[in-house]
Design a protein around this motif. Structure first.
Motif, PDB file in Angstrom:
ATOM      1  N   ARG A   1      -5.276  -1.549 -13.855  1.00  0.00           N
ATOM      2  CA  ARG A   1      -4.721  -2.237 -13.116  1.00  0.00           C
ATOM      3  C   ARG A   1      -4.582  -3.610 -13.473  1.00  0.00           C
ATOM      4  NH1 ARG A   1      -1.581  -5.037 -10.577  1.00  0.00           N
ATOM      5  NH2 ARG A   1      -1.406  -5.042  -8.149  1.00  0.00           N
TER       6      ARG A   1
ATOM      7  N   SER B   1      -7.648  -6.040  -3.952  1.00  0.00           N
ATOM      8  CA  SER B   1      -7.551  -4.834  -4.832  1.00  0.00           C
ATOM      9  C   SER B   1      -8.410  -3.730  -4.630  1.00  0.00           C
ATOM     10  CB  SER B   1      -7.437  -5.042  -6.183  1.00  0.00           C
ATOM     11  OG  SER B   1      -6.856  -3.879  -7.000  1.00  0.00           O
TER      12      SER B   1
ATOM     13  N   SER C   1       0.808  -1.220  -0.022  1.00  0.00           N
ATOM     14  CA  SER C   1      -0.066  -0.094   0.148  1.00  0.00           C
ATOM     15  C   SER C   1       0.826   1.199  -0.117  1.00  0.00           C
ATOM     16  CB  SER C   1      -1.089  -0.035   1.021  1.00  0.00           C
ATOM     17  OG  SER C   1      -1.735  -0.989   1.262  1.00  0.00           O
TER      18      SER C   1
ATOM     19  N   GLU D   1      -5.974  -1.658  -2.611  1.00  0.00           N
ATOM     20  CA  GLU D   1      -5.134  -0.593  -3.673  1.00  0.00           C
ATOM     21  C   GLU D   1      -5.985   0.720  -3.805  1.00  0.00           C
ATOM     22  OE1 GLU D   1      -2.607  -4.098  -5.846  1.00  0.00           O
ATOM     23  OE2 GLU D   1      -4.072  -3.016  -6.673  1.00  0.00           O
TER      24      GLU D   1
ATOM     25  N   LEU E   1       2.195   2.162  -3.755  1.00  0.00           N
ATOM     26  CA  LEU E   1       1.166   2.616  -4.403  1.00  0.00           C
ATOM     27  C   LEU E   1       0.688   4.036  -4.235  1.00  0.00           C
ATOM     28  CD1 LEU E   1      -0.735   1.582  -6.762  1.00  0.00           C
ATOM     29  CD2 LEU E   1      -2.286   0.940  -4.831  1.00  0.00           C
TER      30      LEU E   1
END
Length: 155
Positions: free
Chosen positions: A91, A102, A62, A106, A65
């Motif tokens: 993605r 995700s 995390s 994410e 990202l």
């Protein structure tokens, strides 16, 4: 900024193969368009150690990202002095079993990066929070664009 400017972002992680030496890291990558002509795509790369080999485990940390998107937004705002109203995120590299993870792990990091941009004083043209369209690209399909043949020299 014109209405046609919509940053497009691509995210993927490349994992070492099963035959790679122990300790070989994964590489996380993010590219983002910087103009409406899609002519500039600066990349952000992060080496990630400790991720599982293909077939399971964490896909992207995390922290990586969020930091990667914050850097891309910094580039975007550098010439415009404002955030875009919307971003389009593609993605790649996750399996169906990772879709929920995700979205739960994410996507919130992407939202945090966008909110951090607002905290730094950058607004969107509309004054509303930046909207994210998150598209998962699945490439493990059996669609063919040609008729298979028995002859190896013909497609």
């Amino acid at each position: 900024m014109t209405d046609s400017e919509l940053p497009q972002i691509g995210i993927d992680v490349s994992h070492p193969s099963a035959t790679s030496p122990t300790g070989t890291p994964s590489v996380a990558a993010m590219v983002a368009s910087m103009d409406c002509k899609l002519a500039q795509w600066p990349a952000e790369l992060r080496v990630q150690t400790g991720l599982a080999r293909q077939g399971g485990g964490n896909e992207m940390t995390s922290l990586n990202l969020k930091g990667m998107l914050m850097e891309q937004l910094r580039r975007w705002t550098g010439t415009r002095k404002m955030l875009p109203d919307n971003v389009l995120v593609f993605r790649d590299g996750i399996s169906e079993g990772q879709y929920k993870k995700s979205l739960e792990e994410e996507l919130p990091r992407l939202r945090e990066a966008c909110e951090r941009g607002r905290e730094l004083g950058y607004a969107t043209p509309s004054g509303k929070p930046l909207k994210i369209t998150f598209i998962v690209c699945a490439k493990r399909h059996h669609t063919h664009f040609y008729k298979p043949t028995d002859k190896p020299d013909q497609v």
